[in-house]
Design a protein around this motif. Structure first.
Motif, PDB file in Angstrom:
ATOM      1  N   THR A 291      22.566  16.208  12.388  1.00 14.86           N
ATOM      2  CA  THR A 291      23.069  15.113  11.563  1.00 14.86           C
ATOM      3  C   THR A 291      24.484  15.428  11.092  1.00 14.86           C
ATOM      4  N   PRO A 292      25.438  14.539  11.316  1.00 14.93           N
ATOM      5  CA  PRO A 292      26.796  14.817  10.830  1.00 14.93           C
ATOM      6  C   PRO A 292      26.822  14.944   9.300  1.00 14.93           C
ATOM      7  N   LEU A 293      27.724  15.750   8.822  1.00 14.49           N
ATOM      8  CA  LEU A 293      27.867  15.987   7.390  1.00 14.49           C
ATOM      9  C   LEU A 293      28.031  14.667   6.629  1.00 14.49           C
ATOM     10  N   PHE A 294      27.330  14.543   5.517  1.00 19.54           N
ATOM     11  CA  PHE A 294      27.418  13.377   4.632  1.00 19.54           C
ATOM     12  C   PHE A 294      26.974  12.072   5.268  1.00 19.54           C
ATOM     13  N   VAL A 295      26.201  12.176   6.332  1.00 20.33           N
ATOM     14  CA  VAL A 295      25.587  10.985   6.917  1.00 20.33           C
ATOM     15  C   VAL A 295      24.104  11.055   6.588  1.00 20.33           C
ATOM     16  N   HIS A 296      23.523   9.923   6.161  1.00 21.00           N
ATOM     17  CA  HIS A 296      22.098   9.901   5.840  1.00 21.00           C
ATOM     18  C   HIS A 296      21.342   9.554   7.099  1.00 21.00           C
ATOM     19  N   ARG A 297      20.185  10.129   7.238  1.00 24.38           N
ATOM     20  CA  ARG A 297      19.472   9.927   8.503  1.00 24.38           C
ATOM     21  C   ARG A 297      18.010   9.589   8.269  1.00 24.38           C
ATOM     22  N   PHE A 298      17.535   8.598   9.007  1.00 24.99           N
ATOM     23  CA  PHE A 298      16.108   8.313   9.071  1.00 24.99           C
ATOM     24  C   PHE A 298      15.675   8.530  10.505  1.00 24.99           C
ATOM     25  N   ASP A 299      14.578   9.222  10.707  1.00 25.21           N
ATOM     26  CA  ASP A 299      14.028   9.366  12.050  1.00 25.21           C
ATOM     27  C   ASP A 299      12.856   8.407  12.199  1.00 25.21           C
ATOM     28  N   VAL A 300      12.883   7.637  13.264  1.00 26.70           N
ATOM     29  CA  VAL A 300      11.791   6.694  13.509  1.00 26.70           C
ATOM     30  C   VAL A 300      11.296   6.881  14.939  1.00 26.70           C
ATOM     31  N   LEU A 301      10.127   6.317  15.225  1.00 26.75           N
ATOM     32  CA  LEU A 301       9.624   6.398  16.595  1.00 26.75           C
ATOM     33  C   LEU A 301       9.766   5.055  17.310  1.00 26.75           C
ATOM     34  N   SER A 302       8.975   4.085  16.903  1.00 25.47           N
ATOM     35  CA  SER A 302       8.890   2.840  17.669  1.00 25.47           C
ATOM     36  C   SER A 302       9.951   1.829  17.259  1.00 25.47           C
ATOM     37  N   ALA A 303      10.060   0.785  18.089  1.00 24.73           N
ATOM     38  CA  ALA A 303      10.971  -0.318  17.774  1.00 24.73           C
ATOM     39  C   ALA A 303      10.584  -0.967  16.450  1.00 24.73           C
ATOM     40  N   GLU A 304       9.274  -1.115  16.230  1.00 23.35           N
ATOM     41  CA  GLU A 304       8.827  -1.754  14.982  1.00 23.35           C
ATOM     42  C   GLU A 304       9.241  -0.927  13.765  1.00 23.35           C
ATOM     43  N   ASP A 305       9.112   0.415  13.881  1.00 18.92           N
ATOM     44  CA  ASP A 305       9.549   1.282  12.775  1.00 18.92           C
ATOM     45  C   ASP A 305      11.053   1.134  12.550  1.00 18.92           C
ATOM     46  N   MET A 306      11.786   1.100  13.675  1.00 21.71           N
ATOM     47  CA  MET A 306      13.246   1.019  13.580  1.00 21.71           C
ATOM     48  C   MET A 306      13.664  -0.268  12.860  1.00 21.71           C
ATOM     49  N   LEU A 307      13.002  -1.353  13.206  1.00 22.46           N
ATOM     50  CA  LEU A 307      13.337  -2.632  12.573  1.00 22.46           C
ATOM     51  C   LEU A 307      13.030  -2.581  11.074  1.00 22.46           C
ATOM     52  N   LYS A 308      11.902  -1.973  10.734  1.00 25.31           N
ATOM     53  CA  LYS A 308      11.512  -1.917   9.323  1.00 25.31           C
ATOM     54  C   LYS A 308      12.582  -1.168   8.509  1.00 25.31           C
ATOM     55  N   VAL A 309      13.004  -0.009   9.015  1.00 23.81           N
ATOM     56  CA  VAL A 309      14.006   0.776   8.288  1.00 23.81           C
ATOM     57  C   VAL A 309      15.351   0.037   8.274  1.00 23.81           C
ATOM     58  N   ALA A 310      15.694  -0.598   9.404  1.00 26.47           N
ATOM     59  CA  ALA A 310      16.958  -1.345   9.469  1.00 26.47           C
ATOM     60  C   ALA A 310      16.973  -2.460   8.422  1.00 26.47           C
ATOM     61  N   LYS A 311      15.822  -3.138   8.266  1.00 25.92           N
ATOM     62  CA  LYS A 311      15.731  -4.219   7.265  1.00 25.92           C
ATOM     63  C   LYS A 311      15.862  -3.660   5.858  1.00 25.92           C
ATOM     64  N   ASP A 312      15.179  -2.535   5.621  1.00 30.26           N
ATOM     65  CA  ASP A 312      15.287  -1.905   4.299  1.00 30.26           C
ATOM     66  C   ASP A 312      16.746  -1.563   4.003  1.00 30.26           C
TER      67      ASP A 312
END
Ligand SMILES: Cc1cc2nc3c(=O)[nH]c(=O)nc-3n(C[C@H](O)[C@H](O)[C@H](O)COP(=O)(O)O)c2cc1C
Length: 442
Positions: free
Chosen positions: A242-263
């Protein structure tokens, strides 16, 4: 910004400075070392001289030293000065403007940015005088690098360790980039999806693709360097730091990715984060009439710019088989259903967000890219031809054609490193956002 003064003070972590000096040299910097008398008690100037190829500077009131590169010449030679490790004693001196040795005098005499990497026993670190002195340094525009926590040389456990040399190098590179990059995205919240999604078939198998996340991670750095608060949503197969000072979420599926993207889009996905630097960006601090620090309305974390570099699986299996599928049949087929379209959903549900899509195509690149731009209601789409073997998935290079929703003429970015492409894309986004092109002078 290639000329760096590494100033070493008398802490036990001084031994790490030798590794740090070596890393700086390896990465093409010219390094001159200043050591305090305290530092010389922990590590010899000869070591640093051998590692940097330059004579180490230790004396202030010395005729021969002044005849060589004196304190004023040193102060002028540098592009950047980093004190690592910085003792509580030296921090206090810098805060007070004391100039009784070479290091403290050069710090007063130079106009270049100064980074301070404090390192001390955790009890010393907690002392209010140290905190106050560091705040004074911040007020003077010194950059204070947060120490690491863990087991200390003295046997204590806590905060106050000098971060590892690799981290210090990454910090220096980030700092230089921040000071030499136009701050086109200053204060913007950028959310970037990267890498491949992983769609489970059974507990051990999955459907995925070749995306590694390199382009997204390069963009995260470029956006951060341009002043943005960056959140990365990384797919399940991304193995990048993870680059310095970048926040990161790890997801698996497309549905998870969409949920975090919406949040993220809603400003609800506050990453758990223990670095103060980040906290300062999102929580506006002020002082009440008693001079106490009070927290006022937090600054919004809702996405302003959404960049979708992830290769999201178009389909997933209808049902994830709960047990491992056995090799009993000669043939089998998977029942697939369409995944949500992360990019199109964000563009549709959040029309105020500036949305950038990526298209990886193997044929009719332009036709498909323009089609996606319109049908998904994007502001910009960057597309590359992944049938070319020299660019794209996993490669360090990329080449792109960028189309815009508000003009006909595309911009062609010829083959270059993903880092360089990322910088160019950030410039295009910045121009589109109508930001004034302001250079922050180093
Ligand atoms: C074994 C030993 C380890 C020390 N480690 C540290 C340290 O990690 N951080 C610190 O602030 N001071 C440390 N000190 C105290 C400093 O050496 C002392 O304050 C000295 O005056 C610092 O001088 P300088 O800032 O000019 O280098 C240590 C002292 C000893 C004897």
């Amino acid at each position: 910004m290639k000329n760096i003064i590494l100033a070493i003070t008398g802490g036990i972590a001084a031994y790490k400075s030798a590794f740090f000096a070596r890393l700086l040299i390896k990465n093409g910097y010219n390094v001159r070392v200043i050591m305090t008398d305290g530092a010389k008690a922990f590590i010899t100037p000869l070591t640093l001289q051998a590692l940097t190829g330059n004579q180490v500077h230790t004396e202030l009131l010395d005729e021969t030293a002044e005849l060589g590169m004196g304190h004023i010449e040193l102060a002028k030679w540098a592009d950047l000065l980093i004190v690592a490790p910085a003792t509580a004693n030296t921090i206090a001196k810098l805060a007070m403007g004391v100039a009784d040795d070479l290091l403290s005098t050069v710090c007063l005499a130079t106009t270049v940015p100064i980074l301070v990497a404090p390192a001390m026993n955790q009890q010393m670190w907690q002392h209010p005088s140290v905190k106050l002195n560091l705040q004074t340094l911040r007020d003077y525009d010194y950059e204070v690098i947060q120490p690491a926590s863990g087991m200390q040389a003295c046997g204590d456990v806590g905060e106050g360790r000098l971060p590892e040399p690799e981290y210090l190098l990454e910090y220096v590179e980030y700092f230089i980039a921040r000071h030499t990059t136009p701050q086109l995205l200053a204060g913007k919240n950028v959310t970037i999806t990267a890498g491949a999604t992983v769609e489970a078939i059974d507990p051990v198998r999955f459907l995925s693709n070749h995306s590694t996340g390199k382009m997204g991670f390069a963009l995260a750095k470029a956006c951060r360097n341009a002043g943005a608060n960056v959140t990365l949503i990384a797919g399940g197969k991304v193995h990048l730091p993870t680059p310095l000072f970048v926040h990161r979420f790890d997801v698996l599926s497309a549905e998870d990715m969409l949920k975090v993207a919406k949040d993220c889009a809603n400003g609800l996905a506050l990453p758990c984060c223990d670095d103060e630097e980040h906290d300062h960006k999102h929580h506006h601090h002020d002082h009440n009439e008693f001079g106490n620090d009070i927290e006022v309305e937090p600054i919004s974390t809702a996405t302003d710019i959404f960049i979708a570099t992830a290769a999201v699986a178009d389909y997933r299996t209808r049902d994830v088989v709960p047990q491992k599928i056995k090799k009993t049949q000669d043939e089998m087929s998977l029942d697939l259903v369409k995944n949500p379209d992360v990019l199109a959903t964000i563009a549709k549900e959040f029309p105020e967000i500036f949305v950038v899509g990526f298209a990886a195509e193997t044929q009719d690149v332009e036709k498909y890219a323009k089609g996606k731009l319109e049908s998904k209601k994007l502001n910009m789409i960057a597309c590359n031809d992944v049938s070319r073997s020299d660019i794209g998935f996993g490669s360090d290079d990329n080449a792109m054609t960028v189309f815009f929703n508000n003009k006909n003429e595309p911009v062609v970015l010829e083959k270059m490193s993903k880092e360089k492409i990322a910088e160019q894309l950030v410039e295009l986004i910045g121009v589109e956002l109508g930001k004034k092109f302001t250079f922050v002078k180093p």
